[in-house]
Design a protein around this motif. Structure first.
Motif, mmCIF file in Angstrom:
data_model
loop_
_atom_site.group_PDB
_atom_site.id
_atom_site.type_symbol
_atom_site.label_atom_id
_atom_site.label_comp_id
_atom_site.label_asym_id
_atom_site.label_seq_id
_atom_site.Cartn_x
_atom_site.Cartn_y
_atom_site.Cartn_z
ATOM 1 N N VAL A 108 -18.654 8.659 42.643
ATOM 2 C CA VAL A 108 -17.598 9.667 42.688
ATOM 3 C C VAL A 108 -18.216 11.024 43.015
ATOM 4 C CG1 VAL A 108 -15.812 10.861 41.337
ATOM 5 C CG2 VAL A 108 -16.182 8.387 41.049
ATOM 6 N N GLY A 109 -17.690 11.666 44.059
ATOM 7 C CA GLY A 109 -18.215 12.967 44.474
ATOM 8 C C GLY A 109 -17.375 14.129 43.984
ATOM 9 N N ILE A 110 -16.083 13.921 43.895
ATOM 10 C CA ILE A 110 -15.176 15.002 43.478
ATOM 11 C C ILE A 110 -14.182 14.427 42.471
ATOM 12 C CG2 ILE A 110 -13.353 16.565 44.238
ATOM 13 C CD1 ILE A 110 -14.738 16.729 46.930
ATOM 14 N N LEU A 111 -13.907 15.206 41.445
ATOM 15 C CA LEU A 111 -12.951 14.806 40.419
ATOM 16 C C LEU A 111 -11.894 15.895 40.296
ATOM 17 C CD1 LEU A 111 -12.091 12.995 37.999
ATOM 18 C CD2 LEU A 111 -13.610 14.408 36.595
ATOM 19 N N VAL A 112 -10.628 15.511 40.446
ATOM 20 C CA VAL A 112 -9.514 16.441 40.286
ATOM 21 C C VAL A 112 -8.644 15.905 39.159
ATOM 22 C CG1 VAL A 112 -7.500 17.492 41.378
ATOM 23 C CG2 VAL A 112 -9.550 17.044 42.738
ATOM 24 N N VAL A 113 -8.383 16.741 38.169
ATOM 25 C CA VAL A 113 -7.565 16.345 37.023
ATOM 26 C C VAL A 113 -6.451 17.374 36.869
ATOM 27 C CG1 VAL A 113 -7.539 15.941 34.541
ATOM 28 C CG2 VAL A 113 -9.548 15.301 35.878
ATOM 29 N N ASN A 114 -5.228 16.886 36.691
ATOM 30 C CA ASN A 114 -4.092 17.783 36.482
ATOM 31 C C ASN A 114 -3.208 17.198 35.399
ATOM 32 O OD1 ASN A 114 -2.141 19.760 36.741
ATOM 33 N ND2 ASN A 114 -1.135 18.734 38.442
ATOM 34 N N ASN A 115 -2.877 18.014 34.426
ATOM 35 C CA ASN A 115 -1.978 17.596 33.358
ATOM 36 C C ASN A 115 -1.310 18.845 32.819
ATOM 37 O OD1 ASN A 115 -0.857 16.929 30.810
ATOM 38 N ND2 ASN A 115 -2.209 15.191 30.668
ATOM 39 N N SER A 116 0.006 18.835 32.797
ATOM 40 C CA SER A 116 0.718 20.030 32.357
ATOM 41 C C SER A 116 1.026 20.028 30.863
ATOM 42 C CB SER A 116 2.020 20.171 33.143
ATOM 43 O OG SER A 116 2.851 19.060 32.889
ATOM 44 N N LEU A 117 0.805 18.911 30.180
ATOM 45 C CA LEU A 117 1.202 18.826 28.779
ATOM 46 C C LEU A 117 0.064 19.045 27.790
ATOM 47 C CD1 LEU A 117 3.635 15.791 28.952
ATOM 48 C CD2 LEU A 117 4.187 18.217 28.901
ATOM 49 N N CYS A 118 -1.140 18.796 28.196
ATOM 50 C CA CYS A 118 -2.268 18.885 27.279
ATOM 51 C C CYS A 118 -3.359 19.708 27.959
ATOM 52 C CB CYS A 118 -2.775 17.487 26.937
ATOM 53 S SG CYS A 118 -4.153 17.466 25.788
ATOM 54 N N ASN A 119 -3.644 20.875 27.423
ATOM 55 C CA ASN A 119 -4.629 21.773 28.032
ATOM 56 C C ASN A 119 -5.704 22.118 26.997
ATOM 57 O OD1 ASN A 119 -5.866 23.422 29.843
ATOM 58 N ND2 ASN A 119 -4.424 25.092 29.648
ATOM 59 N N PRO A 120 -6.538 21.140 26.637
ATOM 60 C CA PRO A 120 -7.482 21.326 25.541
ATOM 61 C C PRO A 120 -8.811 21.938 25.982
ATOM 62 C CG PRO A 120 -7.613 19.107 26.331
ATOM 63 C CD PRO A 120 -6.548 19.785 27.148
ATOM 64 N N THR A 121 -9.627 22.235 24.999
ATOM 65 C CA THR A 121 -11.004 22.644 25.227
ATOM 66 C C THR A 121 -11.870 21.678 24.434
ATOM 67 O OG1 THR A 121 -10.344 24.939 25.419
ATOM 68 C CG2 THR A 121 -12.660 24.516 24.986
ATOM 69 N N PRO A 122 -12.836 21.000 25.008
ATOM 70 C CA PRO A 122 -13.181 21.018 26.425
ATOM 71 C C PRO A 122 -12.075 20.390 27.273
ATOM 72 C CG PRO A 122 -14.435 19.308 25.302
ATOM 73 C CD PRO A 122 -13.660 20.046 24.251
ATOM 74 N N SER A 123 -12.132 20.640 28.556
ATOM 75 C CA SER A 123 -11.067 20.217 29.463
ATOM 76 C C SER A 123 -11.027 18.701 29.608
ATOM 77 C CB SER A 123 -11.277 20.855 30.831
ATOM 78 O OG SER A 123 -12.449 20.320 31.432
ATOM 79 N N LEU A 124 -9.901 18.226 30.145
ATOM 80 C CA LEU A 124 -9.768 16.796 30.411
ATOM 81 C C LEU A 124 -10.812 16.333 31.416
ATOM 82 C CD1 LEU A 124 -5.871 16.546 30.590
ATOM 83 C CD2 LEU A 124 -7.349 15.960 28.672
ATOM 84 N N SER A 125 -11.058 17.140 32.438
ATOM 85 C CA SER A 125 -12.071 16.764 33.431
ATOM 86 C C SER A 125 -13.453 16.682 32.785
ATOM 87 C CB SER A 125 -12.070 17.720 34.624
ATOM 88 O OG SER A 125 -12.278 19.039 34.202
ATOM 89 N N ALA A 126 -13.759 17.575 31.850
ATOM 90 C CA ALA A 126 -15.050 17.521 31.149
ATOM 91 C C ALA A 126 -15.154 16.232 30.342
ATOM 92 C CB ALA A 126 -15.217 18.737 30.244
#
Length: 129
Positions: free
Chosen positions: A103-121
């Motif tokens: 995998v070279g690029i990861l795109v994550v989008n979610n409008s309901l859960c915006n935590p720290t660390p991020s979903l992509s992390a």
């Protein structure tokens, strides 16, 4: 550098939860009413949205919303997010035969859960990308 690179869709995956997540619109509305968080007006609005949104009579819902009162904790949000993300990614990797290192690029989008660390992390750490 200014020329756009070609992007190819190799495959895709949609997460499908198990039977424990199946519910009807009617049961969902009953649980919403039992939670006592909603007014009659907001329950009527929920019903209208459910009927017009294309959600079938039998659909899937998170376990956290299928209990009274709903479990809206951050821990439950993490469990649900990871179940869906990792389930879809595992399925996609299996279908394509790819390894996480491919995998070279990861795109994550979610409008309901915006935590720290991020979903992509979370995904990067889980798959060691």
């Amino acid at each position: 550098m200014s020329r756009p690179r070609k992007v190819y869709l190799v495959d895709f995956s949609c997460y499908e939860p198990g039977p424990a997540h199946i519910t009807s619109r009617e049961l969902f509305l009953q649980l919403s009413a039992a939670s006592e968080f909603f007014t009659e007006q907001s329950l009527a609005f929920q019903k209208k949205i459910l009927e017009k949104s294309g959600i079938g009579e039998m659909t899937y819902a998170p376990k956290s919303l299928m209990q009274v009162p709903p479990n809206q904790s951050m821990a439950e949000s993490w469990r649900e997010s990871e179940m869906v993300m990792f389930g879809a990614i595992d399925d996609l990797l299996a279908k394509t035969g790819m390894k996480p290192r491919d995998v070279g690029i990861l795109v994550v989008n979610n409008s309901l859960c915006n935590p720290t660390p991020s979903l992509s992390a979370r995904i990067v750490n889980h798959y060691k990308l």
